[in-house]
Design a protein around this motif. Structure first.
Motif, short mmCIF file in Angstrom:
data_model
loop_
_atom_site.label_atom_id
_atom_site.label_comp_id
_atom_site.label_asym_id
_atom_site.label_seq_id
_atom_site.Cartn_x
_atom_site.Cartn_y
_atom_site.Cartn_z
N ASP A 1 -19.51 59.98 48.23
CA ASP A 1 -20.38 58.85 48.56
C ASP A 1 -21.34 59.20 49.69
OD1 ASP A 1 -19.11 57.16 46.72
OD2 ASP A 1 -17.54 56.68 48.17
N ARG A 2 -21.00 60.27 50.44
CA ARG A 2 -21.80 60.56 51.63
C ARG A 2 -22.88 61.59 51.36
NH1 ARG A 2 -16.57 60.13 54.29
NH2 ARG A 2 -16.25 62.37 53.99
N THR A 3 -22.97 62.13 50.14
CA THR A 3 -24.01 63.12 49.86
C THR A 3 -25.36 62.46 49.90
OG1 THR A 3 -23.69 62.75 47.51
CG2 THR A 3 -22.50 64.58 48.50
N GLY A 4 -26.38 63.26 50.18
CA GLY A 4 -27.70 62.69 50.41
C GLY A 4 -28.56 62.60 49.18
N GLY A 5 -27.99 62.61 47.97
CA GLY A 5 -28.80 62.47 46.77
C GLY A 5 -28.69 63.71 45.91
N ALA A 6 -29.48 63.74 44.83
CA ALA A 6 -29.37 64.81 43.83
C ALA A 6 -29.71 66.18 44.39
CB ALA A 6 -30.27 64.49 42.63
N ASP A 7 -30.61 66.25 45.36
CA ASP A 7 -31.03 67.54 45.89
C ASP A 7 -30.17 68.00 47.05
OD1 ASP A 7 -33.11 67.59 44.05
OD2 ASP A 7 -34.48 66.51 45.41
N ALA A 8 -29.27 67.15 47.53
CA ALA A 8 -28.46 67.53 48.69
C ALA A 8 -27.31 68.43 48.25
CB ALA A 8 -27.90 66.27 49.35
N ALA A 9 -26.91 69.34 49.12
CA ALA A 9 -25.77 70.21 48.83
C ALA A 9 -24.50 69.36 48.85
CB ALA A 9 -25.67 71.30 49.88
N PRO A 10 -23.62 69.58 47.87
CA PRO A 10 -22.40 68.78 47.82
C PRO A 10 -21.55 69.00 49.06
CG PRO A 10 -22.27 70.65 46.31
CD PRO A 10 -23.67 70.59 46.81
N GLU A 11 -20.95 67.92 49.55
CA GLU A 11 -20.10 67.98 50.73
C GLU A 11 -18.64 67.85 50.33
OE1 GLU A 11 -21.23 64.98 53.46
OE2 GLU A 11 -23.31 65.63 53.60
N GLY A 12 -17.77 68.38 51.17
CA GLY A 12 -16.35 68.20 50.97
C GLY A 12 -15.78 69.11 49.90
N VAL A 13 -14.54 68.76 49.47
CA VAL A 13 -13.78 69.55 48.51
C VAL A 13 -13.49 68.67 47.31
CG1 VAL A 13 -11.63 70.81 48.14
CG2 VAL A 13 -12.72 70.84 50.40
N ARG A 14 -13.51 69.28 46.12
CA ARG A 14 -13.17 68.50 44.92
C ARG A 14 -11.75 67.95 45.05
NH1 ARG A 14 -16.20 68.41 40.35
NH2 ARG A 14 -18.03 69.78 40.30
N LEU A 15 -11.59 66.71 44.65
CA LEU A 15 -10.31 66.02 44.80
C LEU A 15 -9.17 66.78 44.15
CD1 LEU A 15 -8.70 63.55 45.72
CD2 LEU A 15 -9.49 62.36 43.66
N GLN A 16 -9.40 67.30 42.93
CA GLN A 16 -8.32 68.00 42.24
C GLN A 16 -7.93 69.30 42.94
OE1 GLN A 16 -11.32 67.12 41.01
NE2 GLN A 16 -11.89 68.35 39.21
N LYS A 17 -8.90 69.94 43.57
CA LYS A 17 -8.60 71.17 44.31
C LYS A 17 -7.78 70.85 45.55
CE LYS A 17 -10.73 75.14 46.62
NZ LYS A 17 -12.02 75.83 46.96
N ALA A 18 -8.15 69.78 46.27
CA ALA A 18 -7.42 69.40 47.48
C ALA A 18 -5.99 69.01 47.17
CB ALA A 18 -8.15 68.25 48.19
N LEU A 19 -5.79 68.25 46.09
CA LEU A 19 -4.44 67.82 45.74
C LEU A 19 -3.59 68.98 45.22
CD1 LEU A 19 -5.13 64.33 44.15
CD2 LEU A 19 -3.97 64.82 46.30
N ALA A 20 -4.20 69.90 44.51
CA ALA A 20 -3.46 71.08 44.06
C ALA A 20 -3.03 71.92 45.26
CB ALA A 20 -4.32 71.90 43.10
#
Length: 265
Positions: free
Chosen positions: A5-24
């Protein structure tokens, strides 16, 4: 708000870690299984159900739960259970030179501290962690974590005395009552009784003072349970890390208590 929700739009670099990766990484399940959990709506991030496989989170800031059970994503946070022996004070460094907790914590690969205290003459379950936020919630008076003790007391305790403890008694620092109490067995010598007491007060030496006040001084006292944690077969003087299930239960009630406390402000 999740990191997605905090990314700055389509051109912004993705932030954080994918949920499935973090839970794994947290040991919940494989990425493929976690993806199924996400699609089935069984995962919440900061109290909101997420179903998007592209959801990204901040493992150090976002709170995640699976089927209503909290998950610790910060792998630097550690949680241990100690069966504290009698004669050891609940301190990392005792100024009087008495045996303290360092003999149990020094061999660990992480620096931890105790959550709450057991007096020197009381043995049993003591939680050790480096999670300051969780320790603060569990120690806060408004949280009122339940603690269960087994006490060997002098004399033959009666059902009437149990009811007195449940109704409440007056001590020098105010009224107090137990949440539950039951007689386990009278001792063969007829001079002692084993009793189980559950209460949520954190007042100093409260179990000993209550039982003394009703005419049954404590001979031995062991804490068998702290919130959802049970001492089980852990031997005196031994330490073990909490299981994933135990940690999930502990984090779940701690987060709920913290949310409730903040909601009352």
């Amino acid at each position: 708000m999740t990191s997605s929700d905090r990314t700055g739009g389509a051109d912004a670099a993705p932030e954080g870690v994918r949920l499935q990766k973090a839970l794994a990484a947290a040991g919940v399940a494989s990425r493929r299984v976690v993806e199924n959990l996400i699609v089935e709506g069984r995962i919440e991030v900061n109290g909101r159900v997420v179903t998007e496989l592209g959801t990204r989170i901040d493992p150090l800031a976002d709170e995640v739960s699976v089927d209503g059970v909290a998950v610790q994503l910060d792998q630097d946070k550690r949680y241990f259970m100690l069966n504290k022996p009698r004669g050891v004070v609940s301190s990392m460094r005792d100024e009087q030179g008495r045996p303290d907790l360092r003999r149990f914590t020094d061999p660990l690969d992480v620096r931890v501290f105790n959550v709450g205290r057991l007096d020197g003459d009381t043995s049993g379950l003591l939680l050790l962690t480096n999670d300051g936020d969780l320790a603060h919630v569990l120690a806060h008076p408004s949280f009122g974590v339940e603690k269960t003790y087994i006490a060997k007391v002098t004399g033959r305790m009666t059902a009437q005395t149990l009811q007195q403890l449940k109704r409440g008694i007056e001590l020098e620092d105010g009224p107090i009552r137990v949440d539950r109490a039951k007689i386990l067995q009278p001792q063969p010598d007829a001079g002692h009784t084993m009793v189980e007491v559950t209460l949520h007060s954190g007042r100093n030496r409260i179990v000993r003072r209550m039982l003394d006040a009703v005419g049954h001084p404590v001979v031995e006292l062991v804490r068998r349970q702290f919130g959802p944690l049970h001492l089980g077969t852990l031997r005196s003087g031994h330490v073990r890390e909490l299981s994933k299930i135990e940690l999930g239960q502990l984090l779940t009630i701690a987060r709920a208590a913290d949310a409730g406390r903040k909601g009352k402000r």
